[in-house]
Scaffold this motif. Sequence first.
Motif, PDB file in Angstrom:
ATOM      1  N   TYR A  94     -34.684  13.218  -3.075  1.00  0.00           N
ATOM      2  CA  TYR A  94     -34.535  12.051  -2.209  1.00  0.00           C
ATOM      3  C   TYR A  94     -34.747  12.465  -0.762  1.00  0.00           C
ATOM      4  O   TYR A  94     -34.268  13.515  -0.324  1.00  0.00           O
ATOM      5  CB  TYR A  94     -33.136  11.478  -2.400  1.00  0.00           C
ATOM      6  N   GLU A  95     -35.489  11.652  -0.005  1.00  0.00           N
ATOM      7  CA  GLU A  95     -35.695  11.906   1.416  1.00  0.00           C
ATOM      8  C   GLU A  95     -34.915  10.878   2.221  1.00  0.00           C
ATOM      9  O   GLU A  95     -35.135   9.677   2.079  1.00  0.00           O
ATOM     10  CB  GLU A  95     -37.187  11.831   1.762  1.00  0.00           C
ATOM     11  N   LYS A  96     -34.032  11.376   3.066  1.00  0.00           N
ATOM     12  CA  LYS A  96     -33.191  10.462   3.840  1.00  0.00           C
ATOM     13  C   LYS A  96     -34.043   9.700   4.853  1.00  0.00           C
ATOM     14  O   LYS A  96     -35.067  10.205   5.323  1.00  0.00           O
ATOM     15  CB  LYS A  96     -32.078  11.228   4.554  1.00  0.00           C
ATOM     16  N   PRO A  97     -33.636   8.482   5.195  1.00  0.00           N
ATOM     17  CA  PRO A  97     -34.384   7.702   6.192  1.00  0.00           C
ATOM     18  C   PRO A  97     -34.399   8.403   7.543  1.00  0.00           C
ATOM     19  O   PRO A  97     -33.425   9.038   7.946  1.00  0.00           O
ATOM     20  CB  PRO A  97     -33.599   6.382   6.264  1.00  0.00           C
ATOM     21  N   ASP A  98     -35.521   8.289   8.244  1.00  0.00           N
ATOM     22  CA  ASP A  98     -35.641   8.890   9.573  1.00  0.00           C
ATOM     23  C   ASP A  98     -34.883   8.083  10.621  1.00  0.00           C
ATOM     24  O   ASP A  98     -34.283   8.627  11.534  1.00  0.00           O
ATOM     25  CB  ASP A  98     -37.115   8.994   9.978  1.00  0.00           C
TER      26      ASP A  98
END
Length: 551
Positions: A94-98
């Motif tokens: 999962y990539e966290k929101p910028d």
Amino acid sequence: MRGKLKVLKGIFFFLMGLIMLGCAGIMICALNPSLTAMLADRVESTGAMEPGQSGQSGGLGSLFHNKDMQPDVVDSIEGQPGINEDWLEGQDGYEKPDASVEPPGSLSDRTGYKPVQEEAQQIEEDEAHGLVEARNQGETGSNLSFDGEIYPYYAMLEEDMQEIYKQIYANAQSLIESFAPVTDVSVNQLKTVFEAVYNDHPELFWLDTGYSCKYLRSGRCAVITLQFNETADDLEQARRSFEEAAGSIVAQAQTLGSQAEMEKYAHDALMELVEYDTAAPMNQSAYSALVGGRSVCAGYARAFQYIMHQLGIPCYYCTGYAGEDHAWDIVKLGDTYYNVDVTWDDTDEPTYNYFNKTDSEFAATHRRTGLSVYLPACGSGETVPLPESGEAAQDGGGQEGTDTGDAGTEEADEADDIMGLINPNPIQPLEWQSKTRVEPVDPQQTAEEKRQESLEKAGVTEEQVRDTMEEYYEDCRKLLTDAGTGDRQFVNVIPQSLWNAVERSYNSGDYWKGYVEQALRDMGADNFAIQLQVQDLGGGYYRLYHNVYTY
């Protein structure tokens, strides 16, 4: 003289400053037992170093994670105690929101998730020895196994931590509050494991979000104590109410033709059944939503997770930040995962604005935290289409063993017709999950019309069906008593929606008090053995063959 007074005054303020810093440190440690244990462990390991060794650098700063401008939001949990690093390497991360998470104003107060809370107390070795002797390990759960696709938080854990997971689960099932751990576990690891158990198992609706432990100066736990809510006072009745409430939704969903249609039905049914209410009792549990009809985001999410589990659809409880602490679900359709937030869809005018969305679509409003950052990434950039009533949904692939509306091959039909037994030769007949075909029905039919059609398809009458666990137990008691001692068989019929409760009763041993104990007394017998076989009658009904030996 004046100079001496200045010096004394300076010394006084310096000492007062040291005292205040010491008090602040004590308060921090008192409010964060995990930090206390970690510091104690660091001090103990440093004190044990041989001459010439150097300690680990980093100091207190290495105990905390970076945070952005939004308070209390952990961006990552690298090095989480108890997590299997080898397992993580094989996951689609999962990539966290910028950007910062900003929920819509109309939904900013529809949260209510409470993170797991620990209460920990440090004790001395002699006290620990006495506690361990006084409290055994309870149920170890050593015979349990958990499918990583259904229970991802279990799969995340290191092998020895999975043993603690099984023990916590088994003791929660048996309402055993305090027990000694089956293997060494630190305060920090225990929090990871407890959160994993809690997140994986919405059926443990009586298990509270808090727990306590007593630990040694090294940080190793000596005694674990679980906390149960008020449903534990009459758990048998609470389970009946819970399973009946969920079963009515599951039974209707199973009449539909695909995973996506069943998922949409459950989503809509919960929006109709549940009212958002921060004052709802036990609102972190699926029970509050399904039985009480009032809950917060945690209750919605755990109820949806439980129903998906009953339908054989992988679904994960996901926790994070959405203006405040928040919970939603991740569901797997075909080979793709999607975010589902039933709470935010359940507005005055129900919507699908947060139904089957990708991570990129959730990035502006939802951010995962805690163990949920390890759950699979969601979606490939496109939203799964909503299924139309009466038509097969476009879910990217059907559930294994589930008919998505086509008749299938003749070979498959012939295989299904061989006795109709789901487990014709069970080696471990009580440790398997059934897979059945579900055929689409006319969406214009009423619930009663659907039931009558299902009964006709199954070739059974209304009177033959045992709809609740209470009816099932009573029927089994009567049939077993009438059969008498020796090598016997008795048969009854249940709706498919009741099967999970029946299977769980045999795995947990509840069936013994449910009907066997009384039947043995009535027959004057002492011993009992059973092998259970299940026939899929179609129409959403099962015939159960109880092959028993009583003497």
